[in-house]
Motif scaffolding. Sequence first.
Motif, PDB file in Angstrom:
ATOM      1  N   GLY A 123      -4.703   2.946  -0.060  1.00 38.03           N
ATOM      2  CA  GLY A 123      -3.599   2.166  -0.614  1.00 38.03           C
ATOM      3  C   GLY A 123      -3.087   2.735  -1.924  1.00 38.03           C
ATOM      4  N   LEU A 126      -1.109   5.972  -0.984  1.00 33.60           N
ATOM      5  CA  LEU A 126       0.171   5.650  -0.357  1.00 33.60           C
ATOM      6  C   LEU A 126       1.127   4.993  -1.346  1.00 33.60           C
ATOM      7  CD1 LEU A 126      -0.924   4.314   3.160  1.00 33.60           C
ATOM      8  CD2 LEU A 126       0.112   6.527   2.621  1.00 33.60           C
ATOM      9  N   GLY A 127       0.592   4.142  -2.211  1.00 34.86           N
ATOM     10  CA  GLY A 127       1.437   3.501  -3.216  1.00 34.86           C
ATOM     11  C   GLY A 127       2.081   4.523  -4.137  1.00 34.86           C
ATOM     12  N   THR A 188      -5.942  -1.862   1.934  1.00 30.47           N
ATOM     13  CA  THR A 188      -4.854  -0.889   1.774  1.00 30.47           C
ATOM     14  C   THR A 188      -3.542  -1.590   1.428  1.00 30.47           C
ATOM     15  OG1 THR A 188      -5.838   0.718   3.286  1.00 30.47           O
ATOM     16  CG2 THR A 188      -3.454   0.840   2.972  1.00 30.47           C
ATOM     17  N   ILE A 192      -1.471  -1.178  -2.112  1.00 35.19           N
ATOM     18  CA  ILE A 192      -0.098  -0.672  -2.131  1.00 35.19           C
ATOM     19  C   ILE A 192       0.796  -1.620  -2.931  1.00 35.19           C
ATOM     20  CG2 ILE A 192       1.964  -0.250  -0.722  1.00 35.19           C
ATOM     21  CD1 ILE A 192       0.117   0.821   1.457  1.00 35.19           C
ATOM     22  N   ASP A 193       0.651  -2.927  -2.701  1.00 32.23           N
ATOM     23  CA  ASP A 193       1.451  -3.907  -3.438  1.00 32.23           C
ATOM     24  C   ASP A 193       1.200  -3.810  -4.938  1.00 32.23           C
ATOM     25  OD1 ASP A 193       2.560  -4.834  -1.100  1.00 32.23           O
ATOM     26  OD2 ASP A 193       1.211  -6.556  -0.909  1.00 32.23           O
ATOM     27  N   GLN A 196       2.816  -0.704  -6.318  1.00 34.91           N
ATOM     28  CA  GLN A 196       4.265  -0.817  -6.299  1.00 34.91           C
ATOM     29  C   GLN A 196       4.796  -1.745  -7.389  1.00 34.91           C
ATOM     30  OE1 GLN A 196       5.581   1.659  -4.603  1.00 34.91           O
ATOM     31  NE2 GLN A 196       6.523   0.652  -2.888  1.00 34.91           N
TER      32      GLN A 196
END
Length: 285
Positions: A123, A126-127, A188, A192-193, A196
């Motif tokens: 995560g 990817l973030g 994950t 990611i949140d 972001q």
Amino acid sequence: MNPISRILYEFAHVLVGSAIVAISFNIFLLPNRIASGGVAGISTLVEATFGFEPAFTQWAFNIPLFIAGVLLLGGSITGSLLYGLKTLTGTIFLPAVVLMTRHWEPATLDPLLAAIFGGIGVGLGLGIVFRSNSSTGGTDLAAQIVNKYTGLTLGACVFLMDGLVVLSAAVVFGFEFALYALIGLFATGKTIDLVQTGIGYSKMAIIISDYEEEVRQGLLTQVDRGVTKLHGYGGYTNHERPVLMCVVGRNEVTKLKQTVQTIDPHAFVIVSNASEVLGEGFNKG
């Protein structure tokens, strides 16, 4: 930041984020058989079933999916030449790092810890990639293709793709490992949140008061935050009522409430989370 520096900065994010995803995959997920969705999860299943190197499986899926996305989705997937190049970079570089770090020792052989920390690592990576307005391709592209040609929502398509991988994990590794995969998926998504939007939630206050001008001045001078005046109408009276909106840091909420209550004890105040605030005095993105 000038345009060239900005482009280099974004490509660096793609490389760093992809490397974090790849390393998390190798030291947490793969050795513990955590197939938590995506092409990485598929490569875990293929490695366990047929013995194929995960990096080659990821290339075998990602590159054709990228080409299919360009051909079938056109501008909606490439967006711009720069976005397409960044996505292609992530698509190729991530499996390359998987291959280079293939023989690193596992960080843990506890599948629960591996699911949690592997999910956090993926995560995080990817973030970082997403913050550069890019992607690592994979099943996200497949979901967008299915979305275009079936009418299913994009969220449903992503859920379908990841769900099929997790169901396959239940068949190949057993039901318990499918549950670990779900834990990894959850970790994950939450990470990611956080990457972001950040963890420093600000607060947004909506204030309705008969002493609107005094409250506005109090917020400007005592709380030292900007105020936006909105036009509202009472649902019962249908009379126009001014509404004040003010965004503050978490440590300023008490001061805001005290200021409003001192001026108008009967003021109607709503305080809610503002997960991302851009502008003067807050994040710059």
